[in-house]
Design an enzyme around this catalytic site. Structure first.
Site, PDB file in Angstrom:
ATOM      1  N   ARG A 119      12.687  23.302 -19.525  1.00  0.00           N
ATOM      2  CA  ARG A 119      12.412  24.692 -19.179  1.00  0.00           C
ATOM      3  C   ARG A 119      11.090  25.165 -19.780  1.00  0.00           C
ATOM      4  NH1 ARG A 119      18.296  26.132 -18.278  1.00  0.00           N
ATOM      5  NH2 ARG A 119      18.447  28.269 -17.570  1.00  0.00           N
ATOM      6  N   ARG A 152      29.132  34.784  -9.281  1.00  0.00           N
ATOM      7  CA  ARG A 152      29.670  33.436  -9.558  1.00  0.00           C
ATOM      8  C   ARG A 152      30.981  33.461 -10.341  1.00  0.00           C
ATOM      9  NH1 ARG A 152      24.350  30.119 -11.472  1.00  0.00           N
ATOM     10  NH2 ARG A 152      24.579  31.284 -13.398  1.00  0.00           N
ATOM     11  N   ARG A 199      31.097  33.549 -16.327  1.00  0.00           N
ATOM     12  CA  ARG A 199      30.263  33.360 -17.513  1.00  0.00           C
ATOM     13  C   ARG A 199      29.860  34.705 -18.095  1.00  0.00           C
ATOM     14  NH1 ARG A 199      25.634  29.120 -15.875  1.00  0.00           N
ATOM     15  NH2 ARG A 199      24.451  30.517 -17.229  1.00  0.00           N
TER      16      ARG A 199
HETATM   17  P1  AMP Z   1      22.011  27.724 -17.509  1.00  0.00           P
HETATM   18  O1  AMP Z   1      23.459  27.360 -17.472  1.00  0.00           O
HETATM   19  O2  AMP Z   1      21.109  26.554 -17.177  1.00  0.00           O
HETATM   20  O3  AMP Z   1      21.704  28.941 -16.680  1.00  0.00           O
HETATM   21  O4  AMP Z   1      21.666  28.104 -19.012  1.00  0.00           O
HETATM   22  C1  AMP Z   1      22.322  29.177 -19.672  1.00  0.00           C
HETATM   23  C2  AMP Z   1      21.522  29.585 -20.905  1.00  0.00           C
HETATM   24  O5  AMP Z   1      21.460  28.480 -21.815  1.00  0.00           O
HETATM   25  C3  AMP Z   1      20.073  29.953 -20.628  1.00  0.00           C
HETATM   26  O6  AMP Z   1      19.939  31.311 -20.236  1.00  0.00           O
HETATM   27  C4  AMP Z   1      19.440  29.677 -22.003  1.00  0.00           C
HETATM   28  O7  AMP Z   1      19.748  30.703 -22.924  1.00  0.00           O
HETATM   29  C5  AMP Z   1      20.185  28.421 -22.461  1.00  0.00           C
HETATM   30  N1  AMP Z   1      19.501  27.184 -22.000  1.00  0.00           N
HETATM   31  C6  AMP Z   1      19.978  26.244 -21.129  1.00  0.00           C
HETATM   32  N2  AMP Z   1      19.108  25.255 -20.965  1.00  0.00           N
HETATM   33  C7  AMP Z   1      18.035  25.547 -21.750  1.00  0.00           C
HETATM   34  C8  AMP Z   1      16.788  24.911 -21.988  1.00  0.00           C
HETATM   35  N3  AMP Z   1      16.456  23.765 -21.393  1.00  0.00           N
HETATM   36  N4  AMP Z   1      15.935  25.518 -22.852  1.00  0.00           N
HETATM   37  C9  AMP Z   1      16.244  26.665 -23.483  1.00  0.00           C
HETATM   38  N5  AMP Z   1      17.391  27.340 -23.278  1.00  0.00           N
HETATM   39  C10 AMP Z   1      18.290  26.791 -22.416  1.00  0.00           C
END
Ligand code: AMP
Length: 215
Positions: A88, A127, A161
């Site tokens: 990211r 979702r 979530r």
């Molecule tokens: P997601 O399920 O991919 O939408 O991720 C949920 C949350 O987890 C994000 O809003 C971030 O706070 C954290 N997160 C997930 N992947 C990353 C990453 N690669 N780098 C930093 N934060 C992450």
């Protein structure tokens, strides 16, 4: 095969990663899922990540790199893996390159999910997931066939979530534009980037992805 699914929150990366993982039989690695598990288990990483995730900001590169590294070097990733939500930031992309270089592997495809921002917040707040089997649904795009009954396992318990609310969703989309989108030229220069129309129906999006990975 190593595939990165790239796009803003709510674009359908997780749904497609699950389908693809079953179709081509390679591991699905979602840093979001790993962090949510750490939060639930109350590990040190989970305690550090929890508040940041609630705000919709990015967890530090060090934490995320550590958890993804631990997974990538495991045996079940020898055949490849699908990355969903990682990298990211540029730093994370560089860390990934270093890990892959050290293990003599390469990224095969970076697939960018093209969507409009206006669609995203509604998709995110719609979702929900079956608590028992993890099947994902959406109030707008994919409700269960029978109201409140999981199509797959028949359970009637669904979860949403904590960070799928409109304020956090907006912050997460902003973090994508400010920190993650800047990675696109990085992969473009490496000739790895392919864009797809992620606003199409789920099966249509899957078809586009399969045609890229089967090339
Ligand atoms: P997601 O399920 O991919 O939408 O991720 C949920 C949350 O987890 C994000 O809003 C971030 O706070 C954290 N997160 C997930 N992947 C990353 C990453 N690669 N780098 C930093 N934060 C992450």
């Amino acid at each position: 095969m190593i595939i990165i699914l790239f796009g803003p929150p709510g674009c359908g990366k997780g749904t497609q990663a699950k389908i693809l993982s079953n179709t081509i039989d390679i591991v699905h690695l979602s840093t979001g899922d790993m962090l949510r598990e750490a939060v639930q288990l109350r590990t040190d990483t989970g305690k550090l990540a929890e508040k940041i995730m609630e705000k919709g900001a990015l967890v530090s590169d060090e934490i995320v790199a550590k958890i993804i590294h631990e997974k990538i070097v495991k045996k079940d990733c020898n055949n490849g893996f699908i990355l969903d939500g990682f990298p990211r930031t540029l730093k994370q992309a560089q860390i990934l390159d270093d890990i892959l270089h050290a293990t003599k592997r390469k990224i095969n495809h970076v697939i960018e999910f093209g969507v409009n921002d206006s669609e995203l917040v509604n998709r995110i707040i719609g979702r929900f997931t079956c608590k028992k089997c993890g099947t994902g649904y959406n109030d707008i795009t994919s409700l269960p066939v029978v109201n409140n009954v999981c199509d797959k396992c028949g359970s009637k318990v669904f979860i949403r979530r904590k960070d799928d609310n409109s304020e956090t969703a907006k912050n997460r989309i902003e973090a994508y534009h400010h920190e993650t989108e800047t990675l696109l030229p990085y992969y473009e220069k490496k000739n790895l980037l392919v864009s797809i129309n992620a606003l199409a129906a789920i099966q249509e999006v899957t078809k586009q992805i399969i045609s890229i990975v089967k090339k």
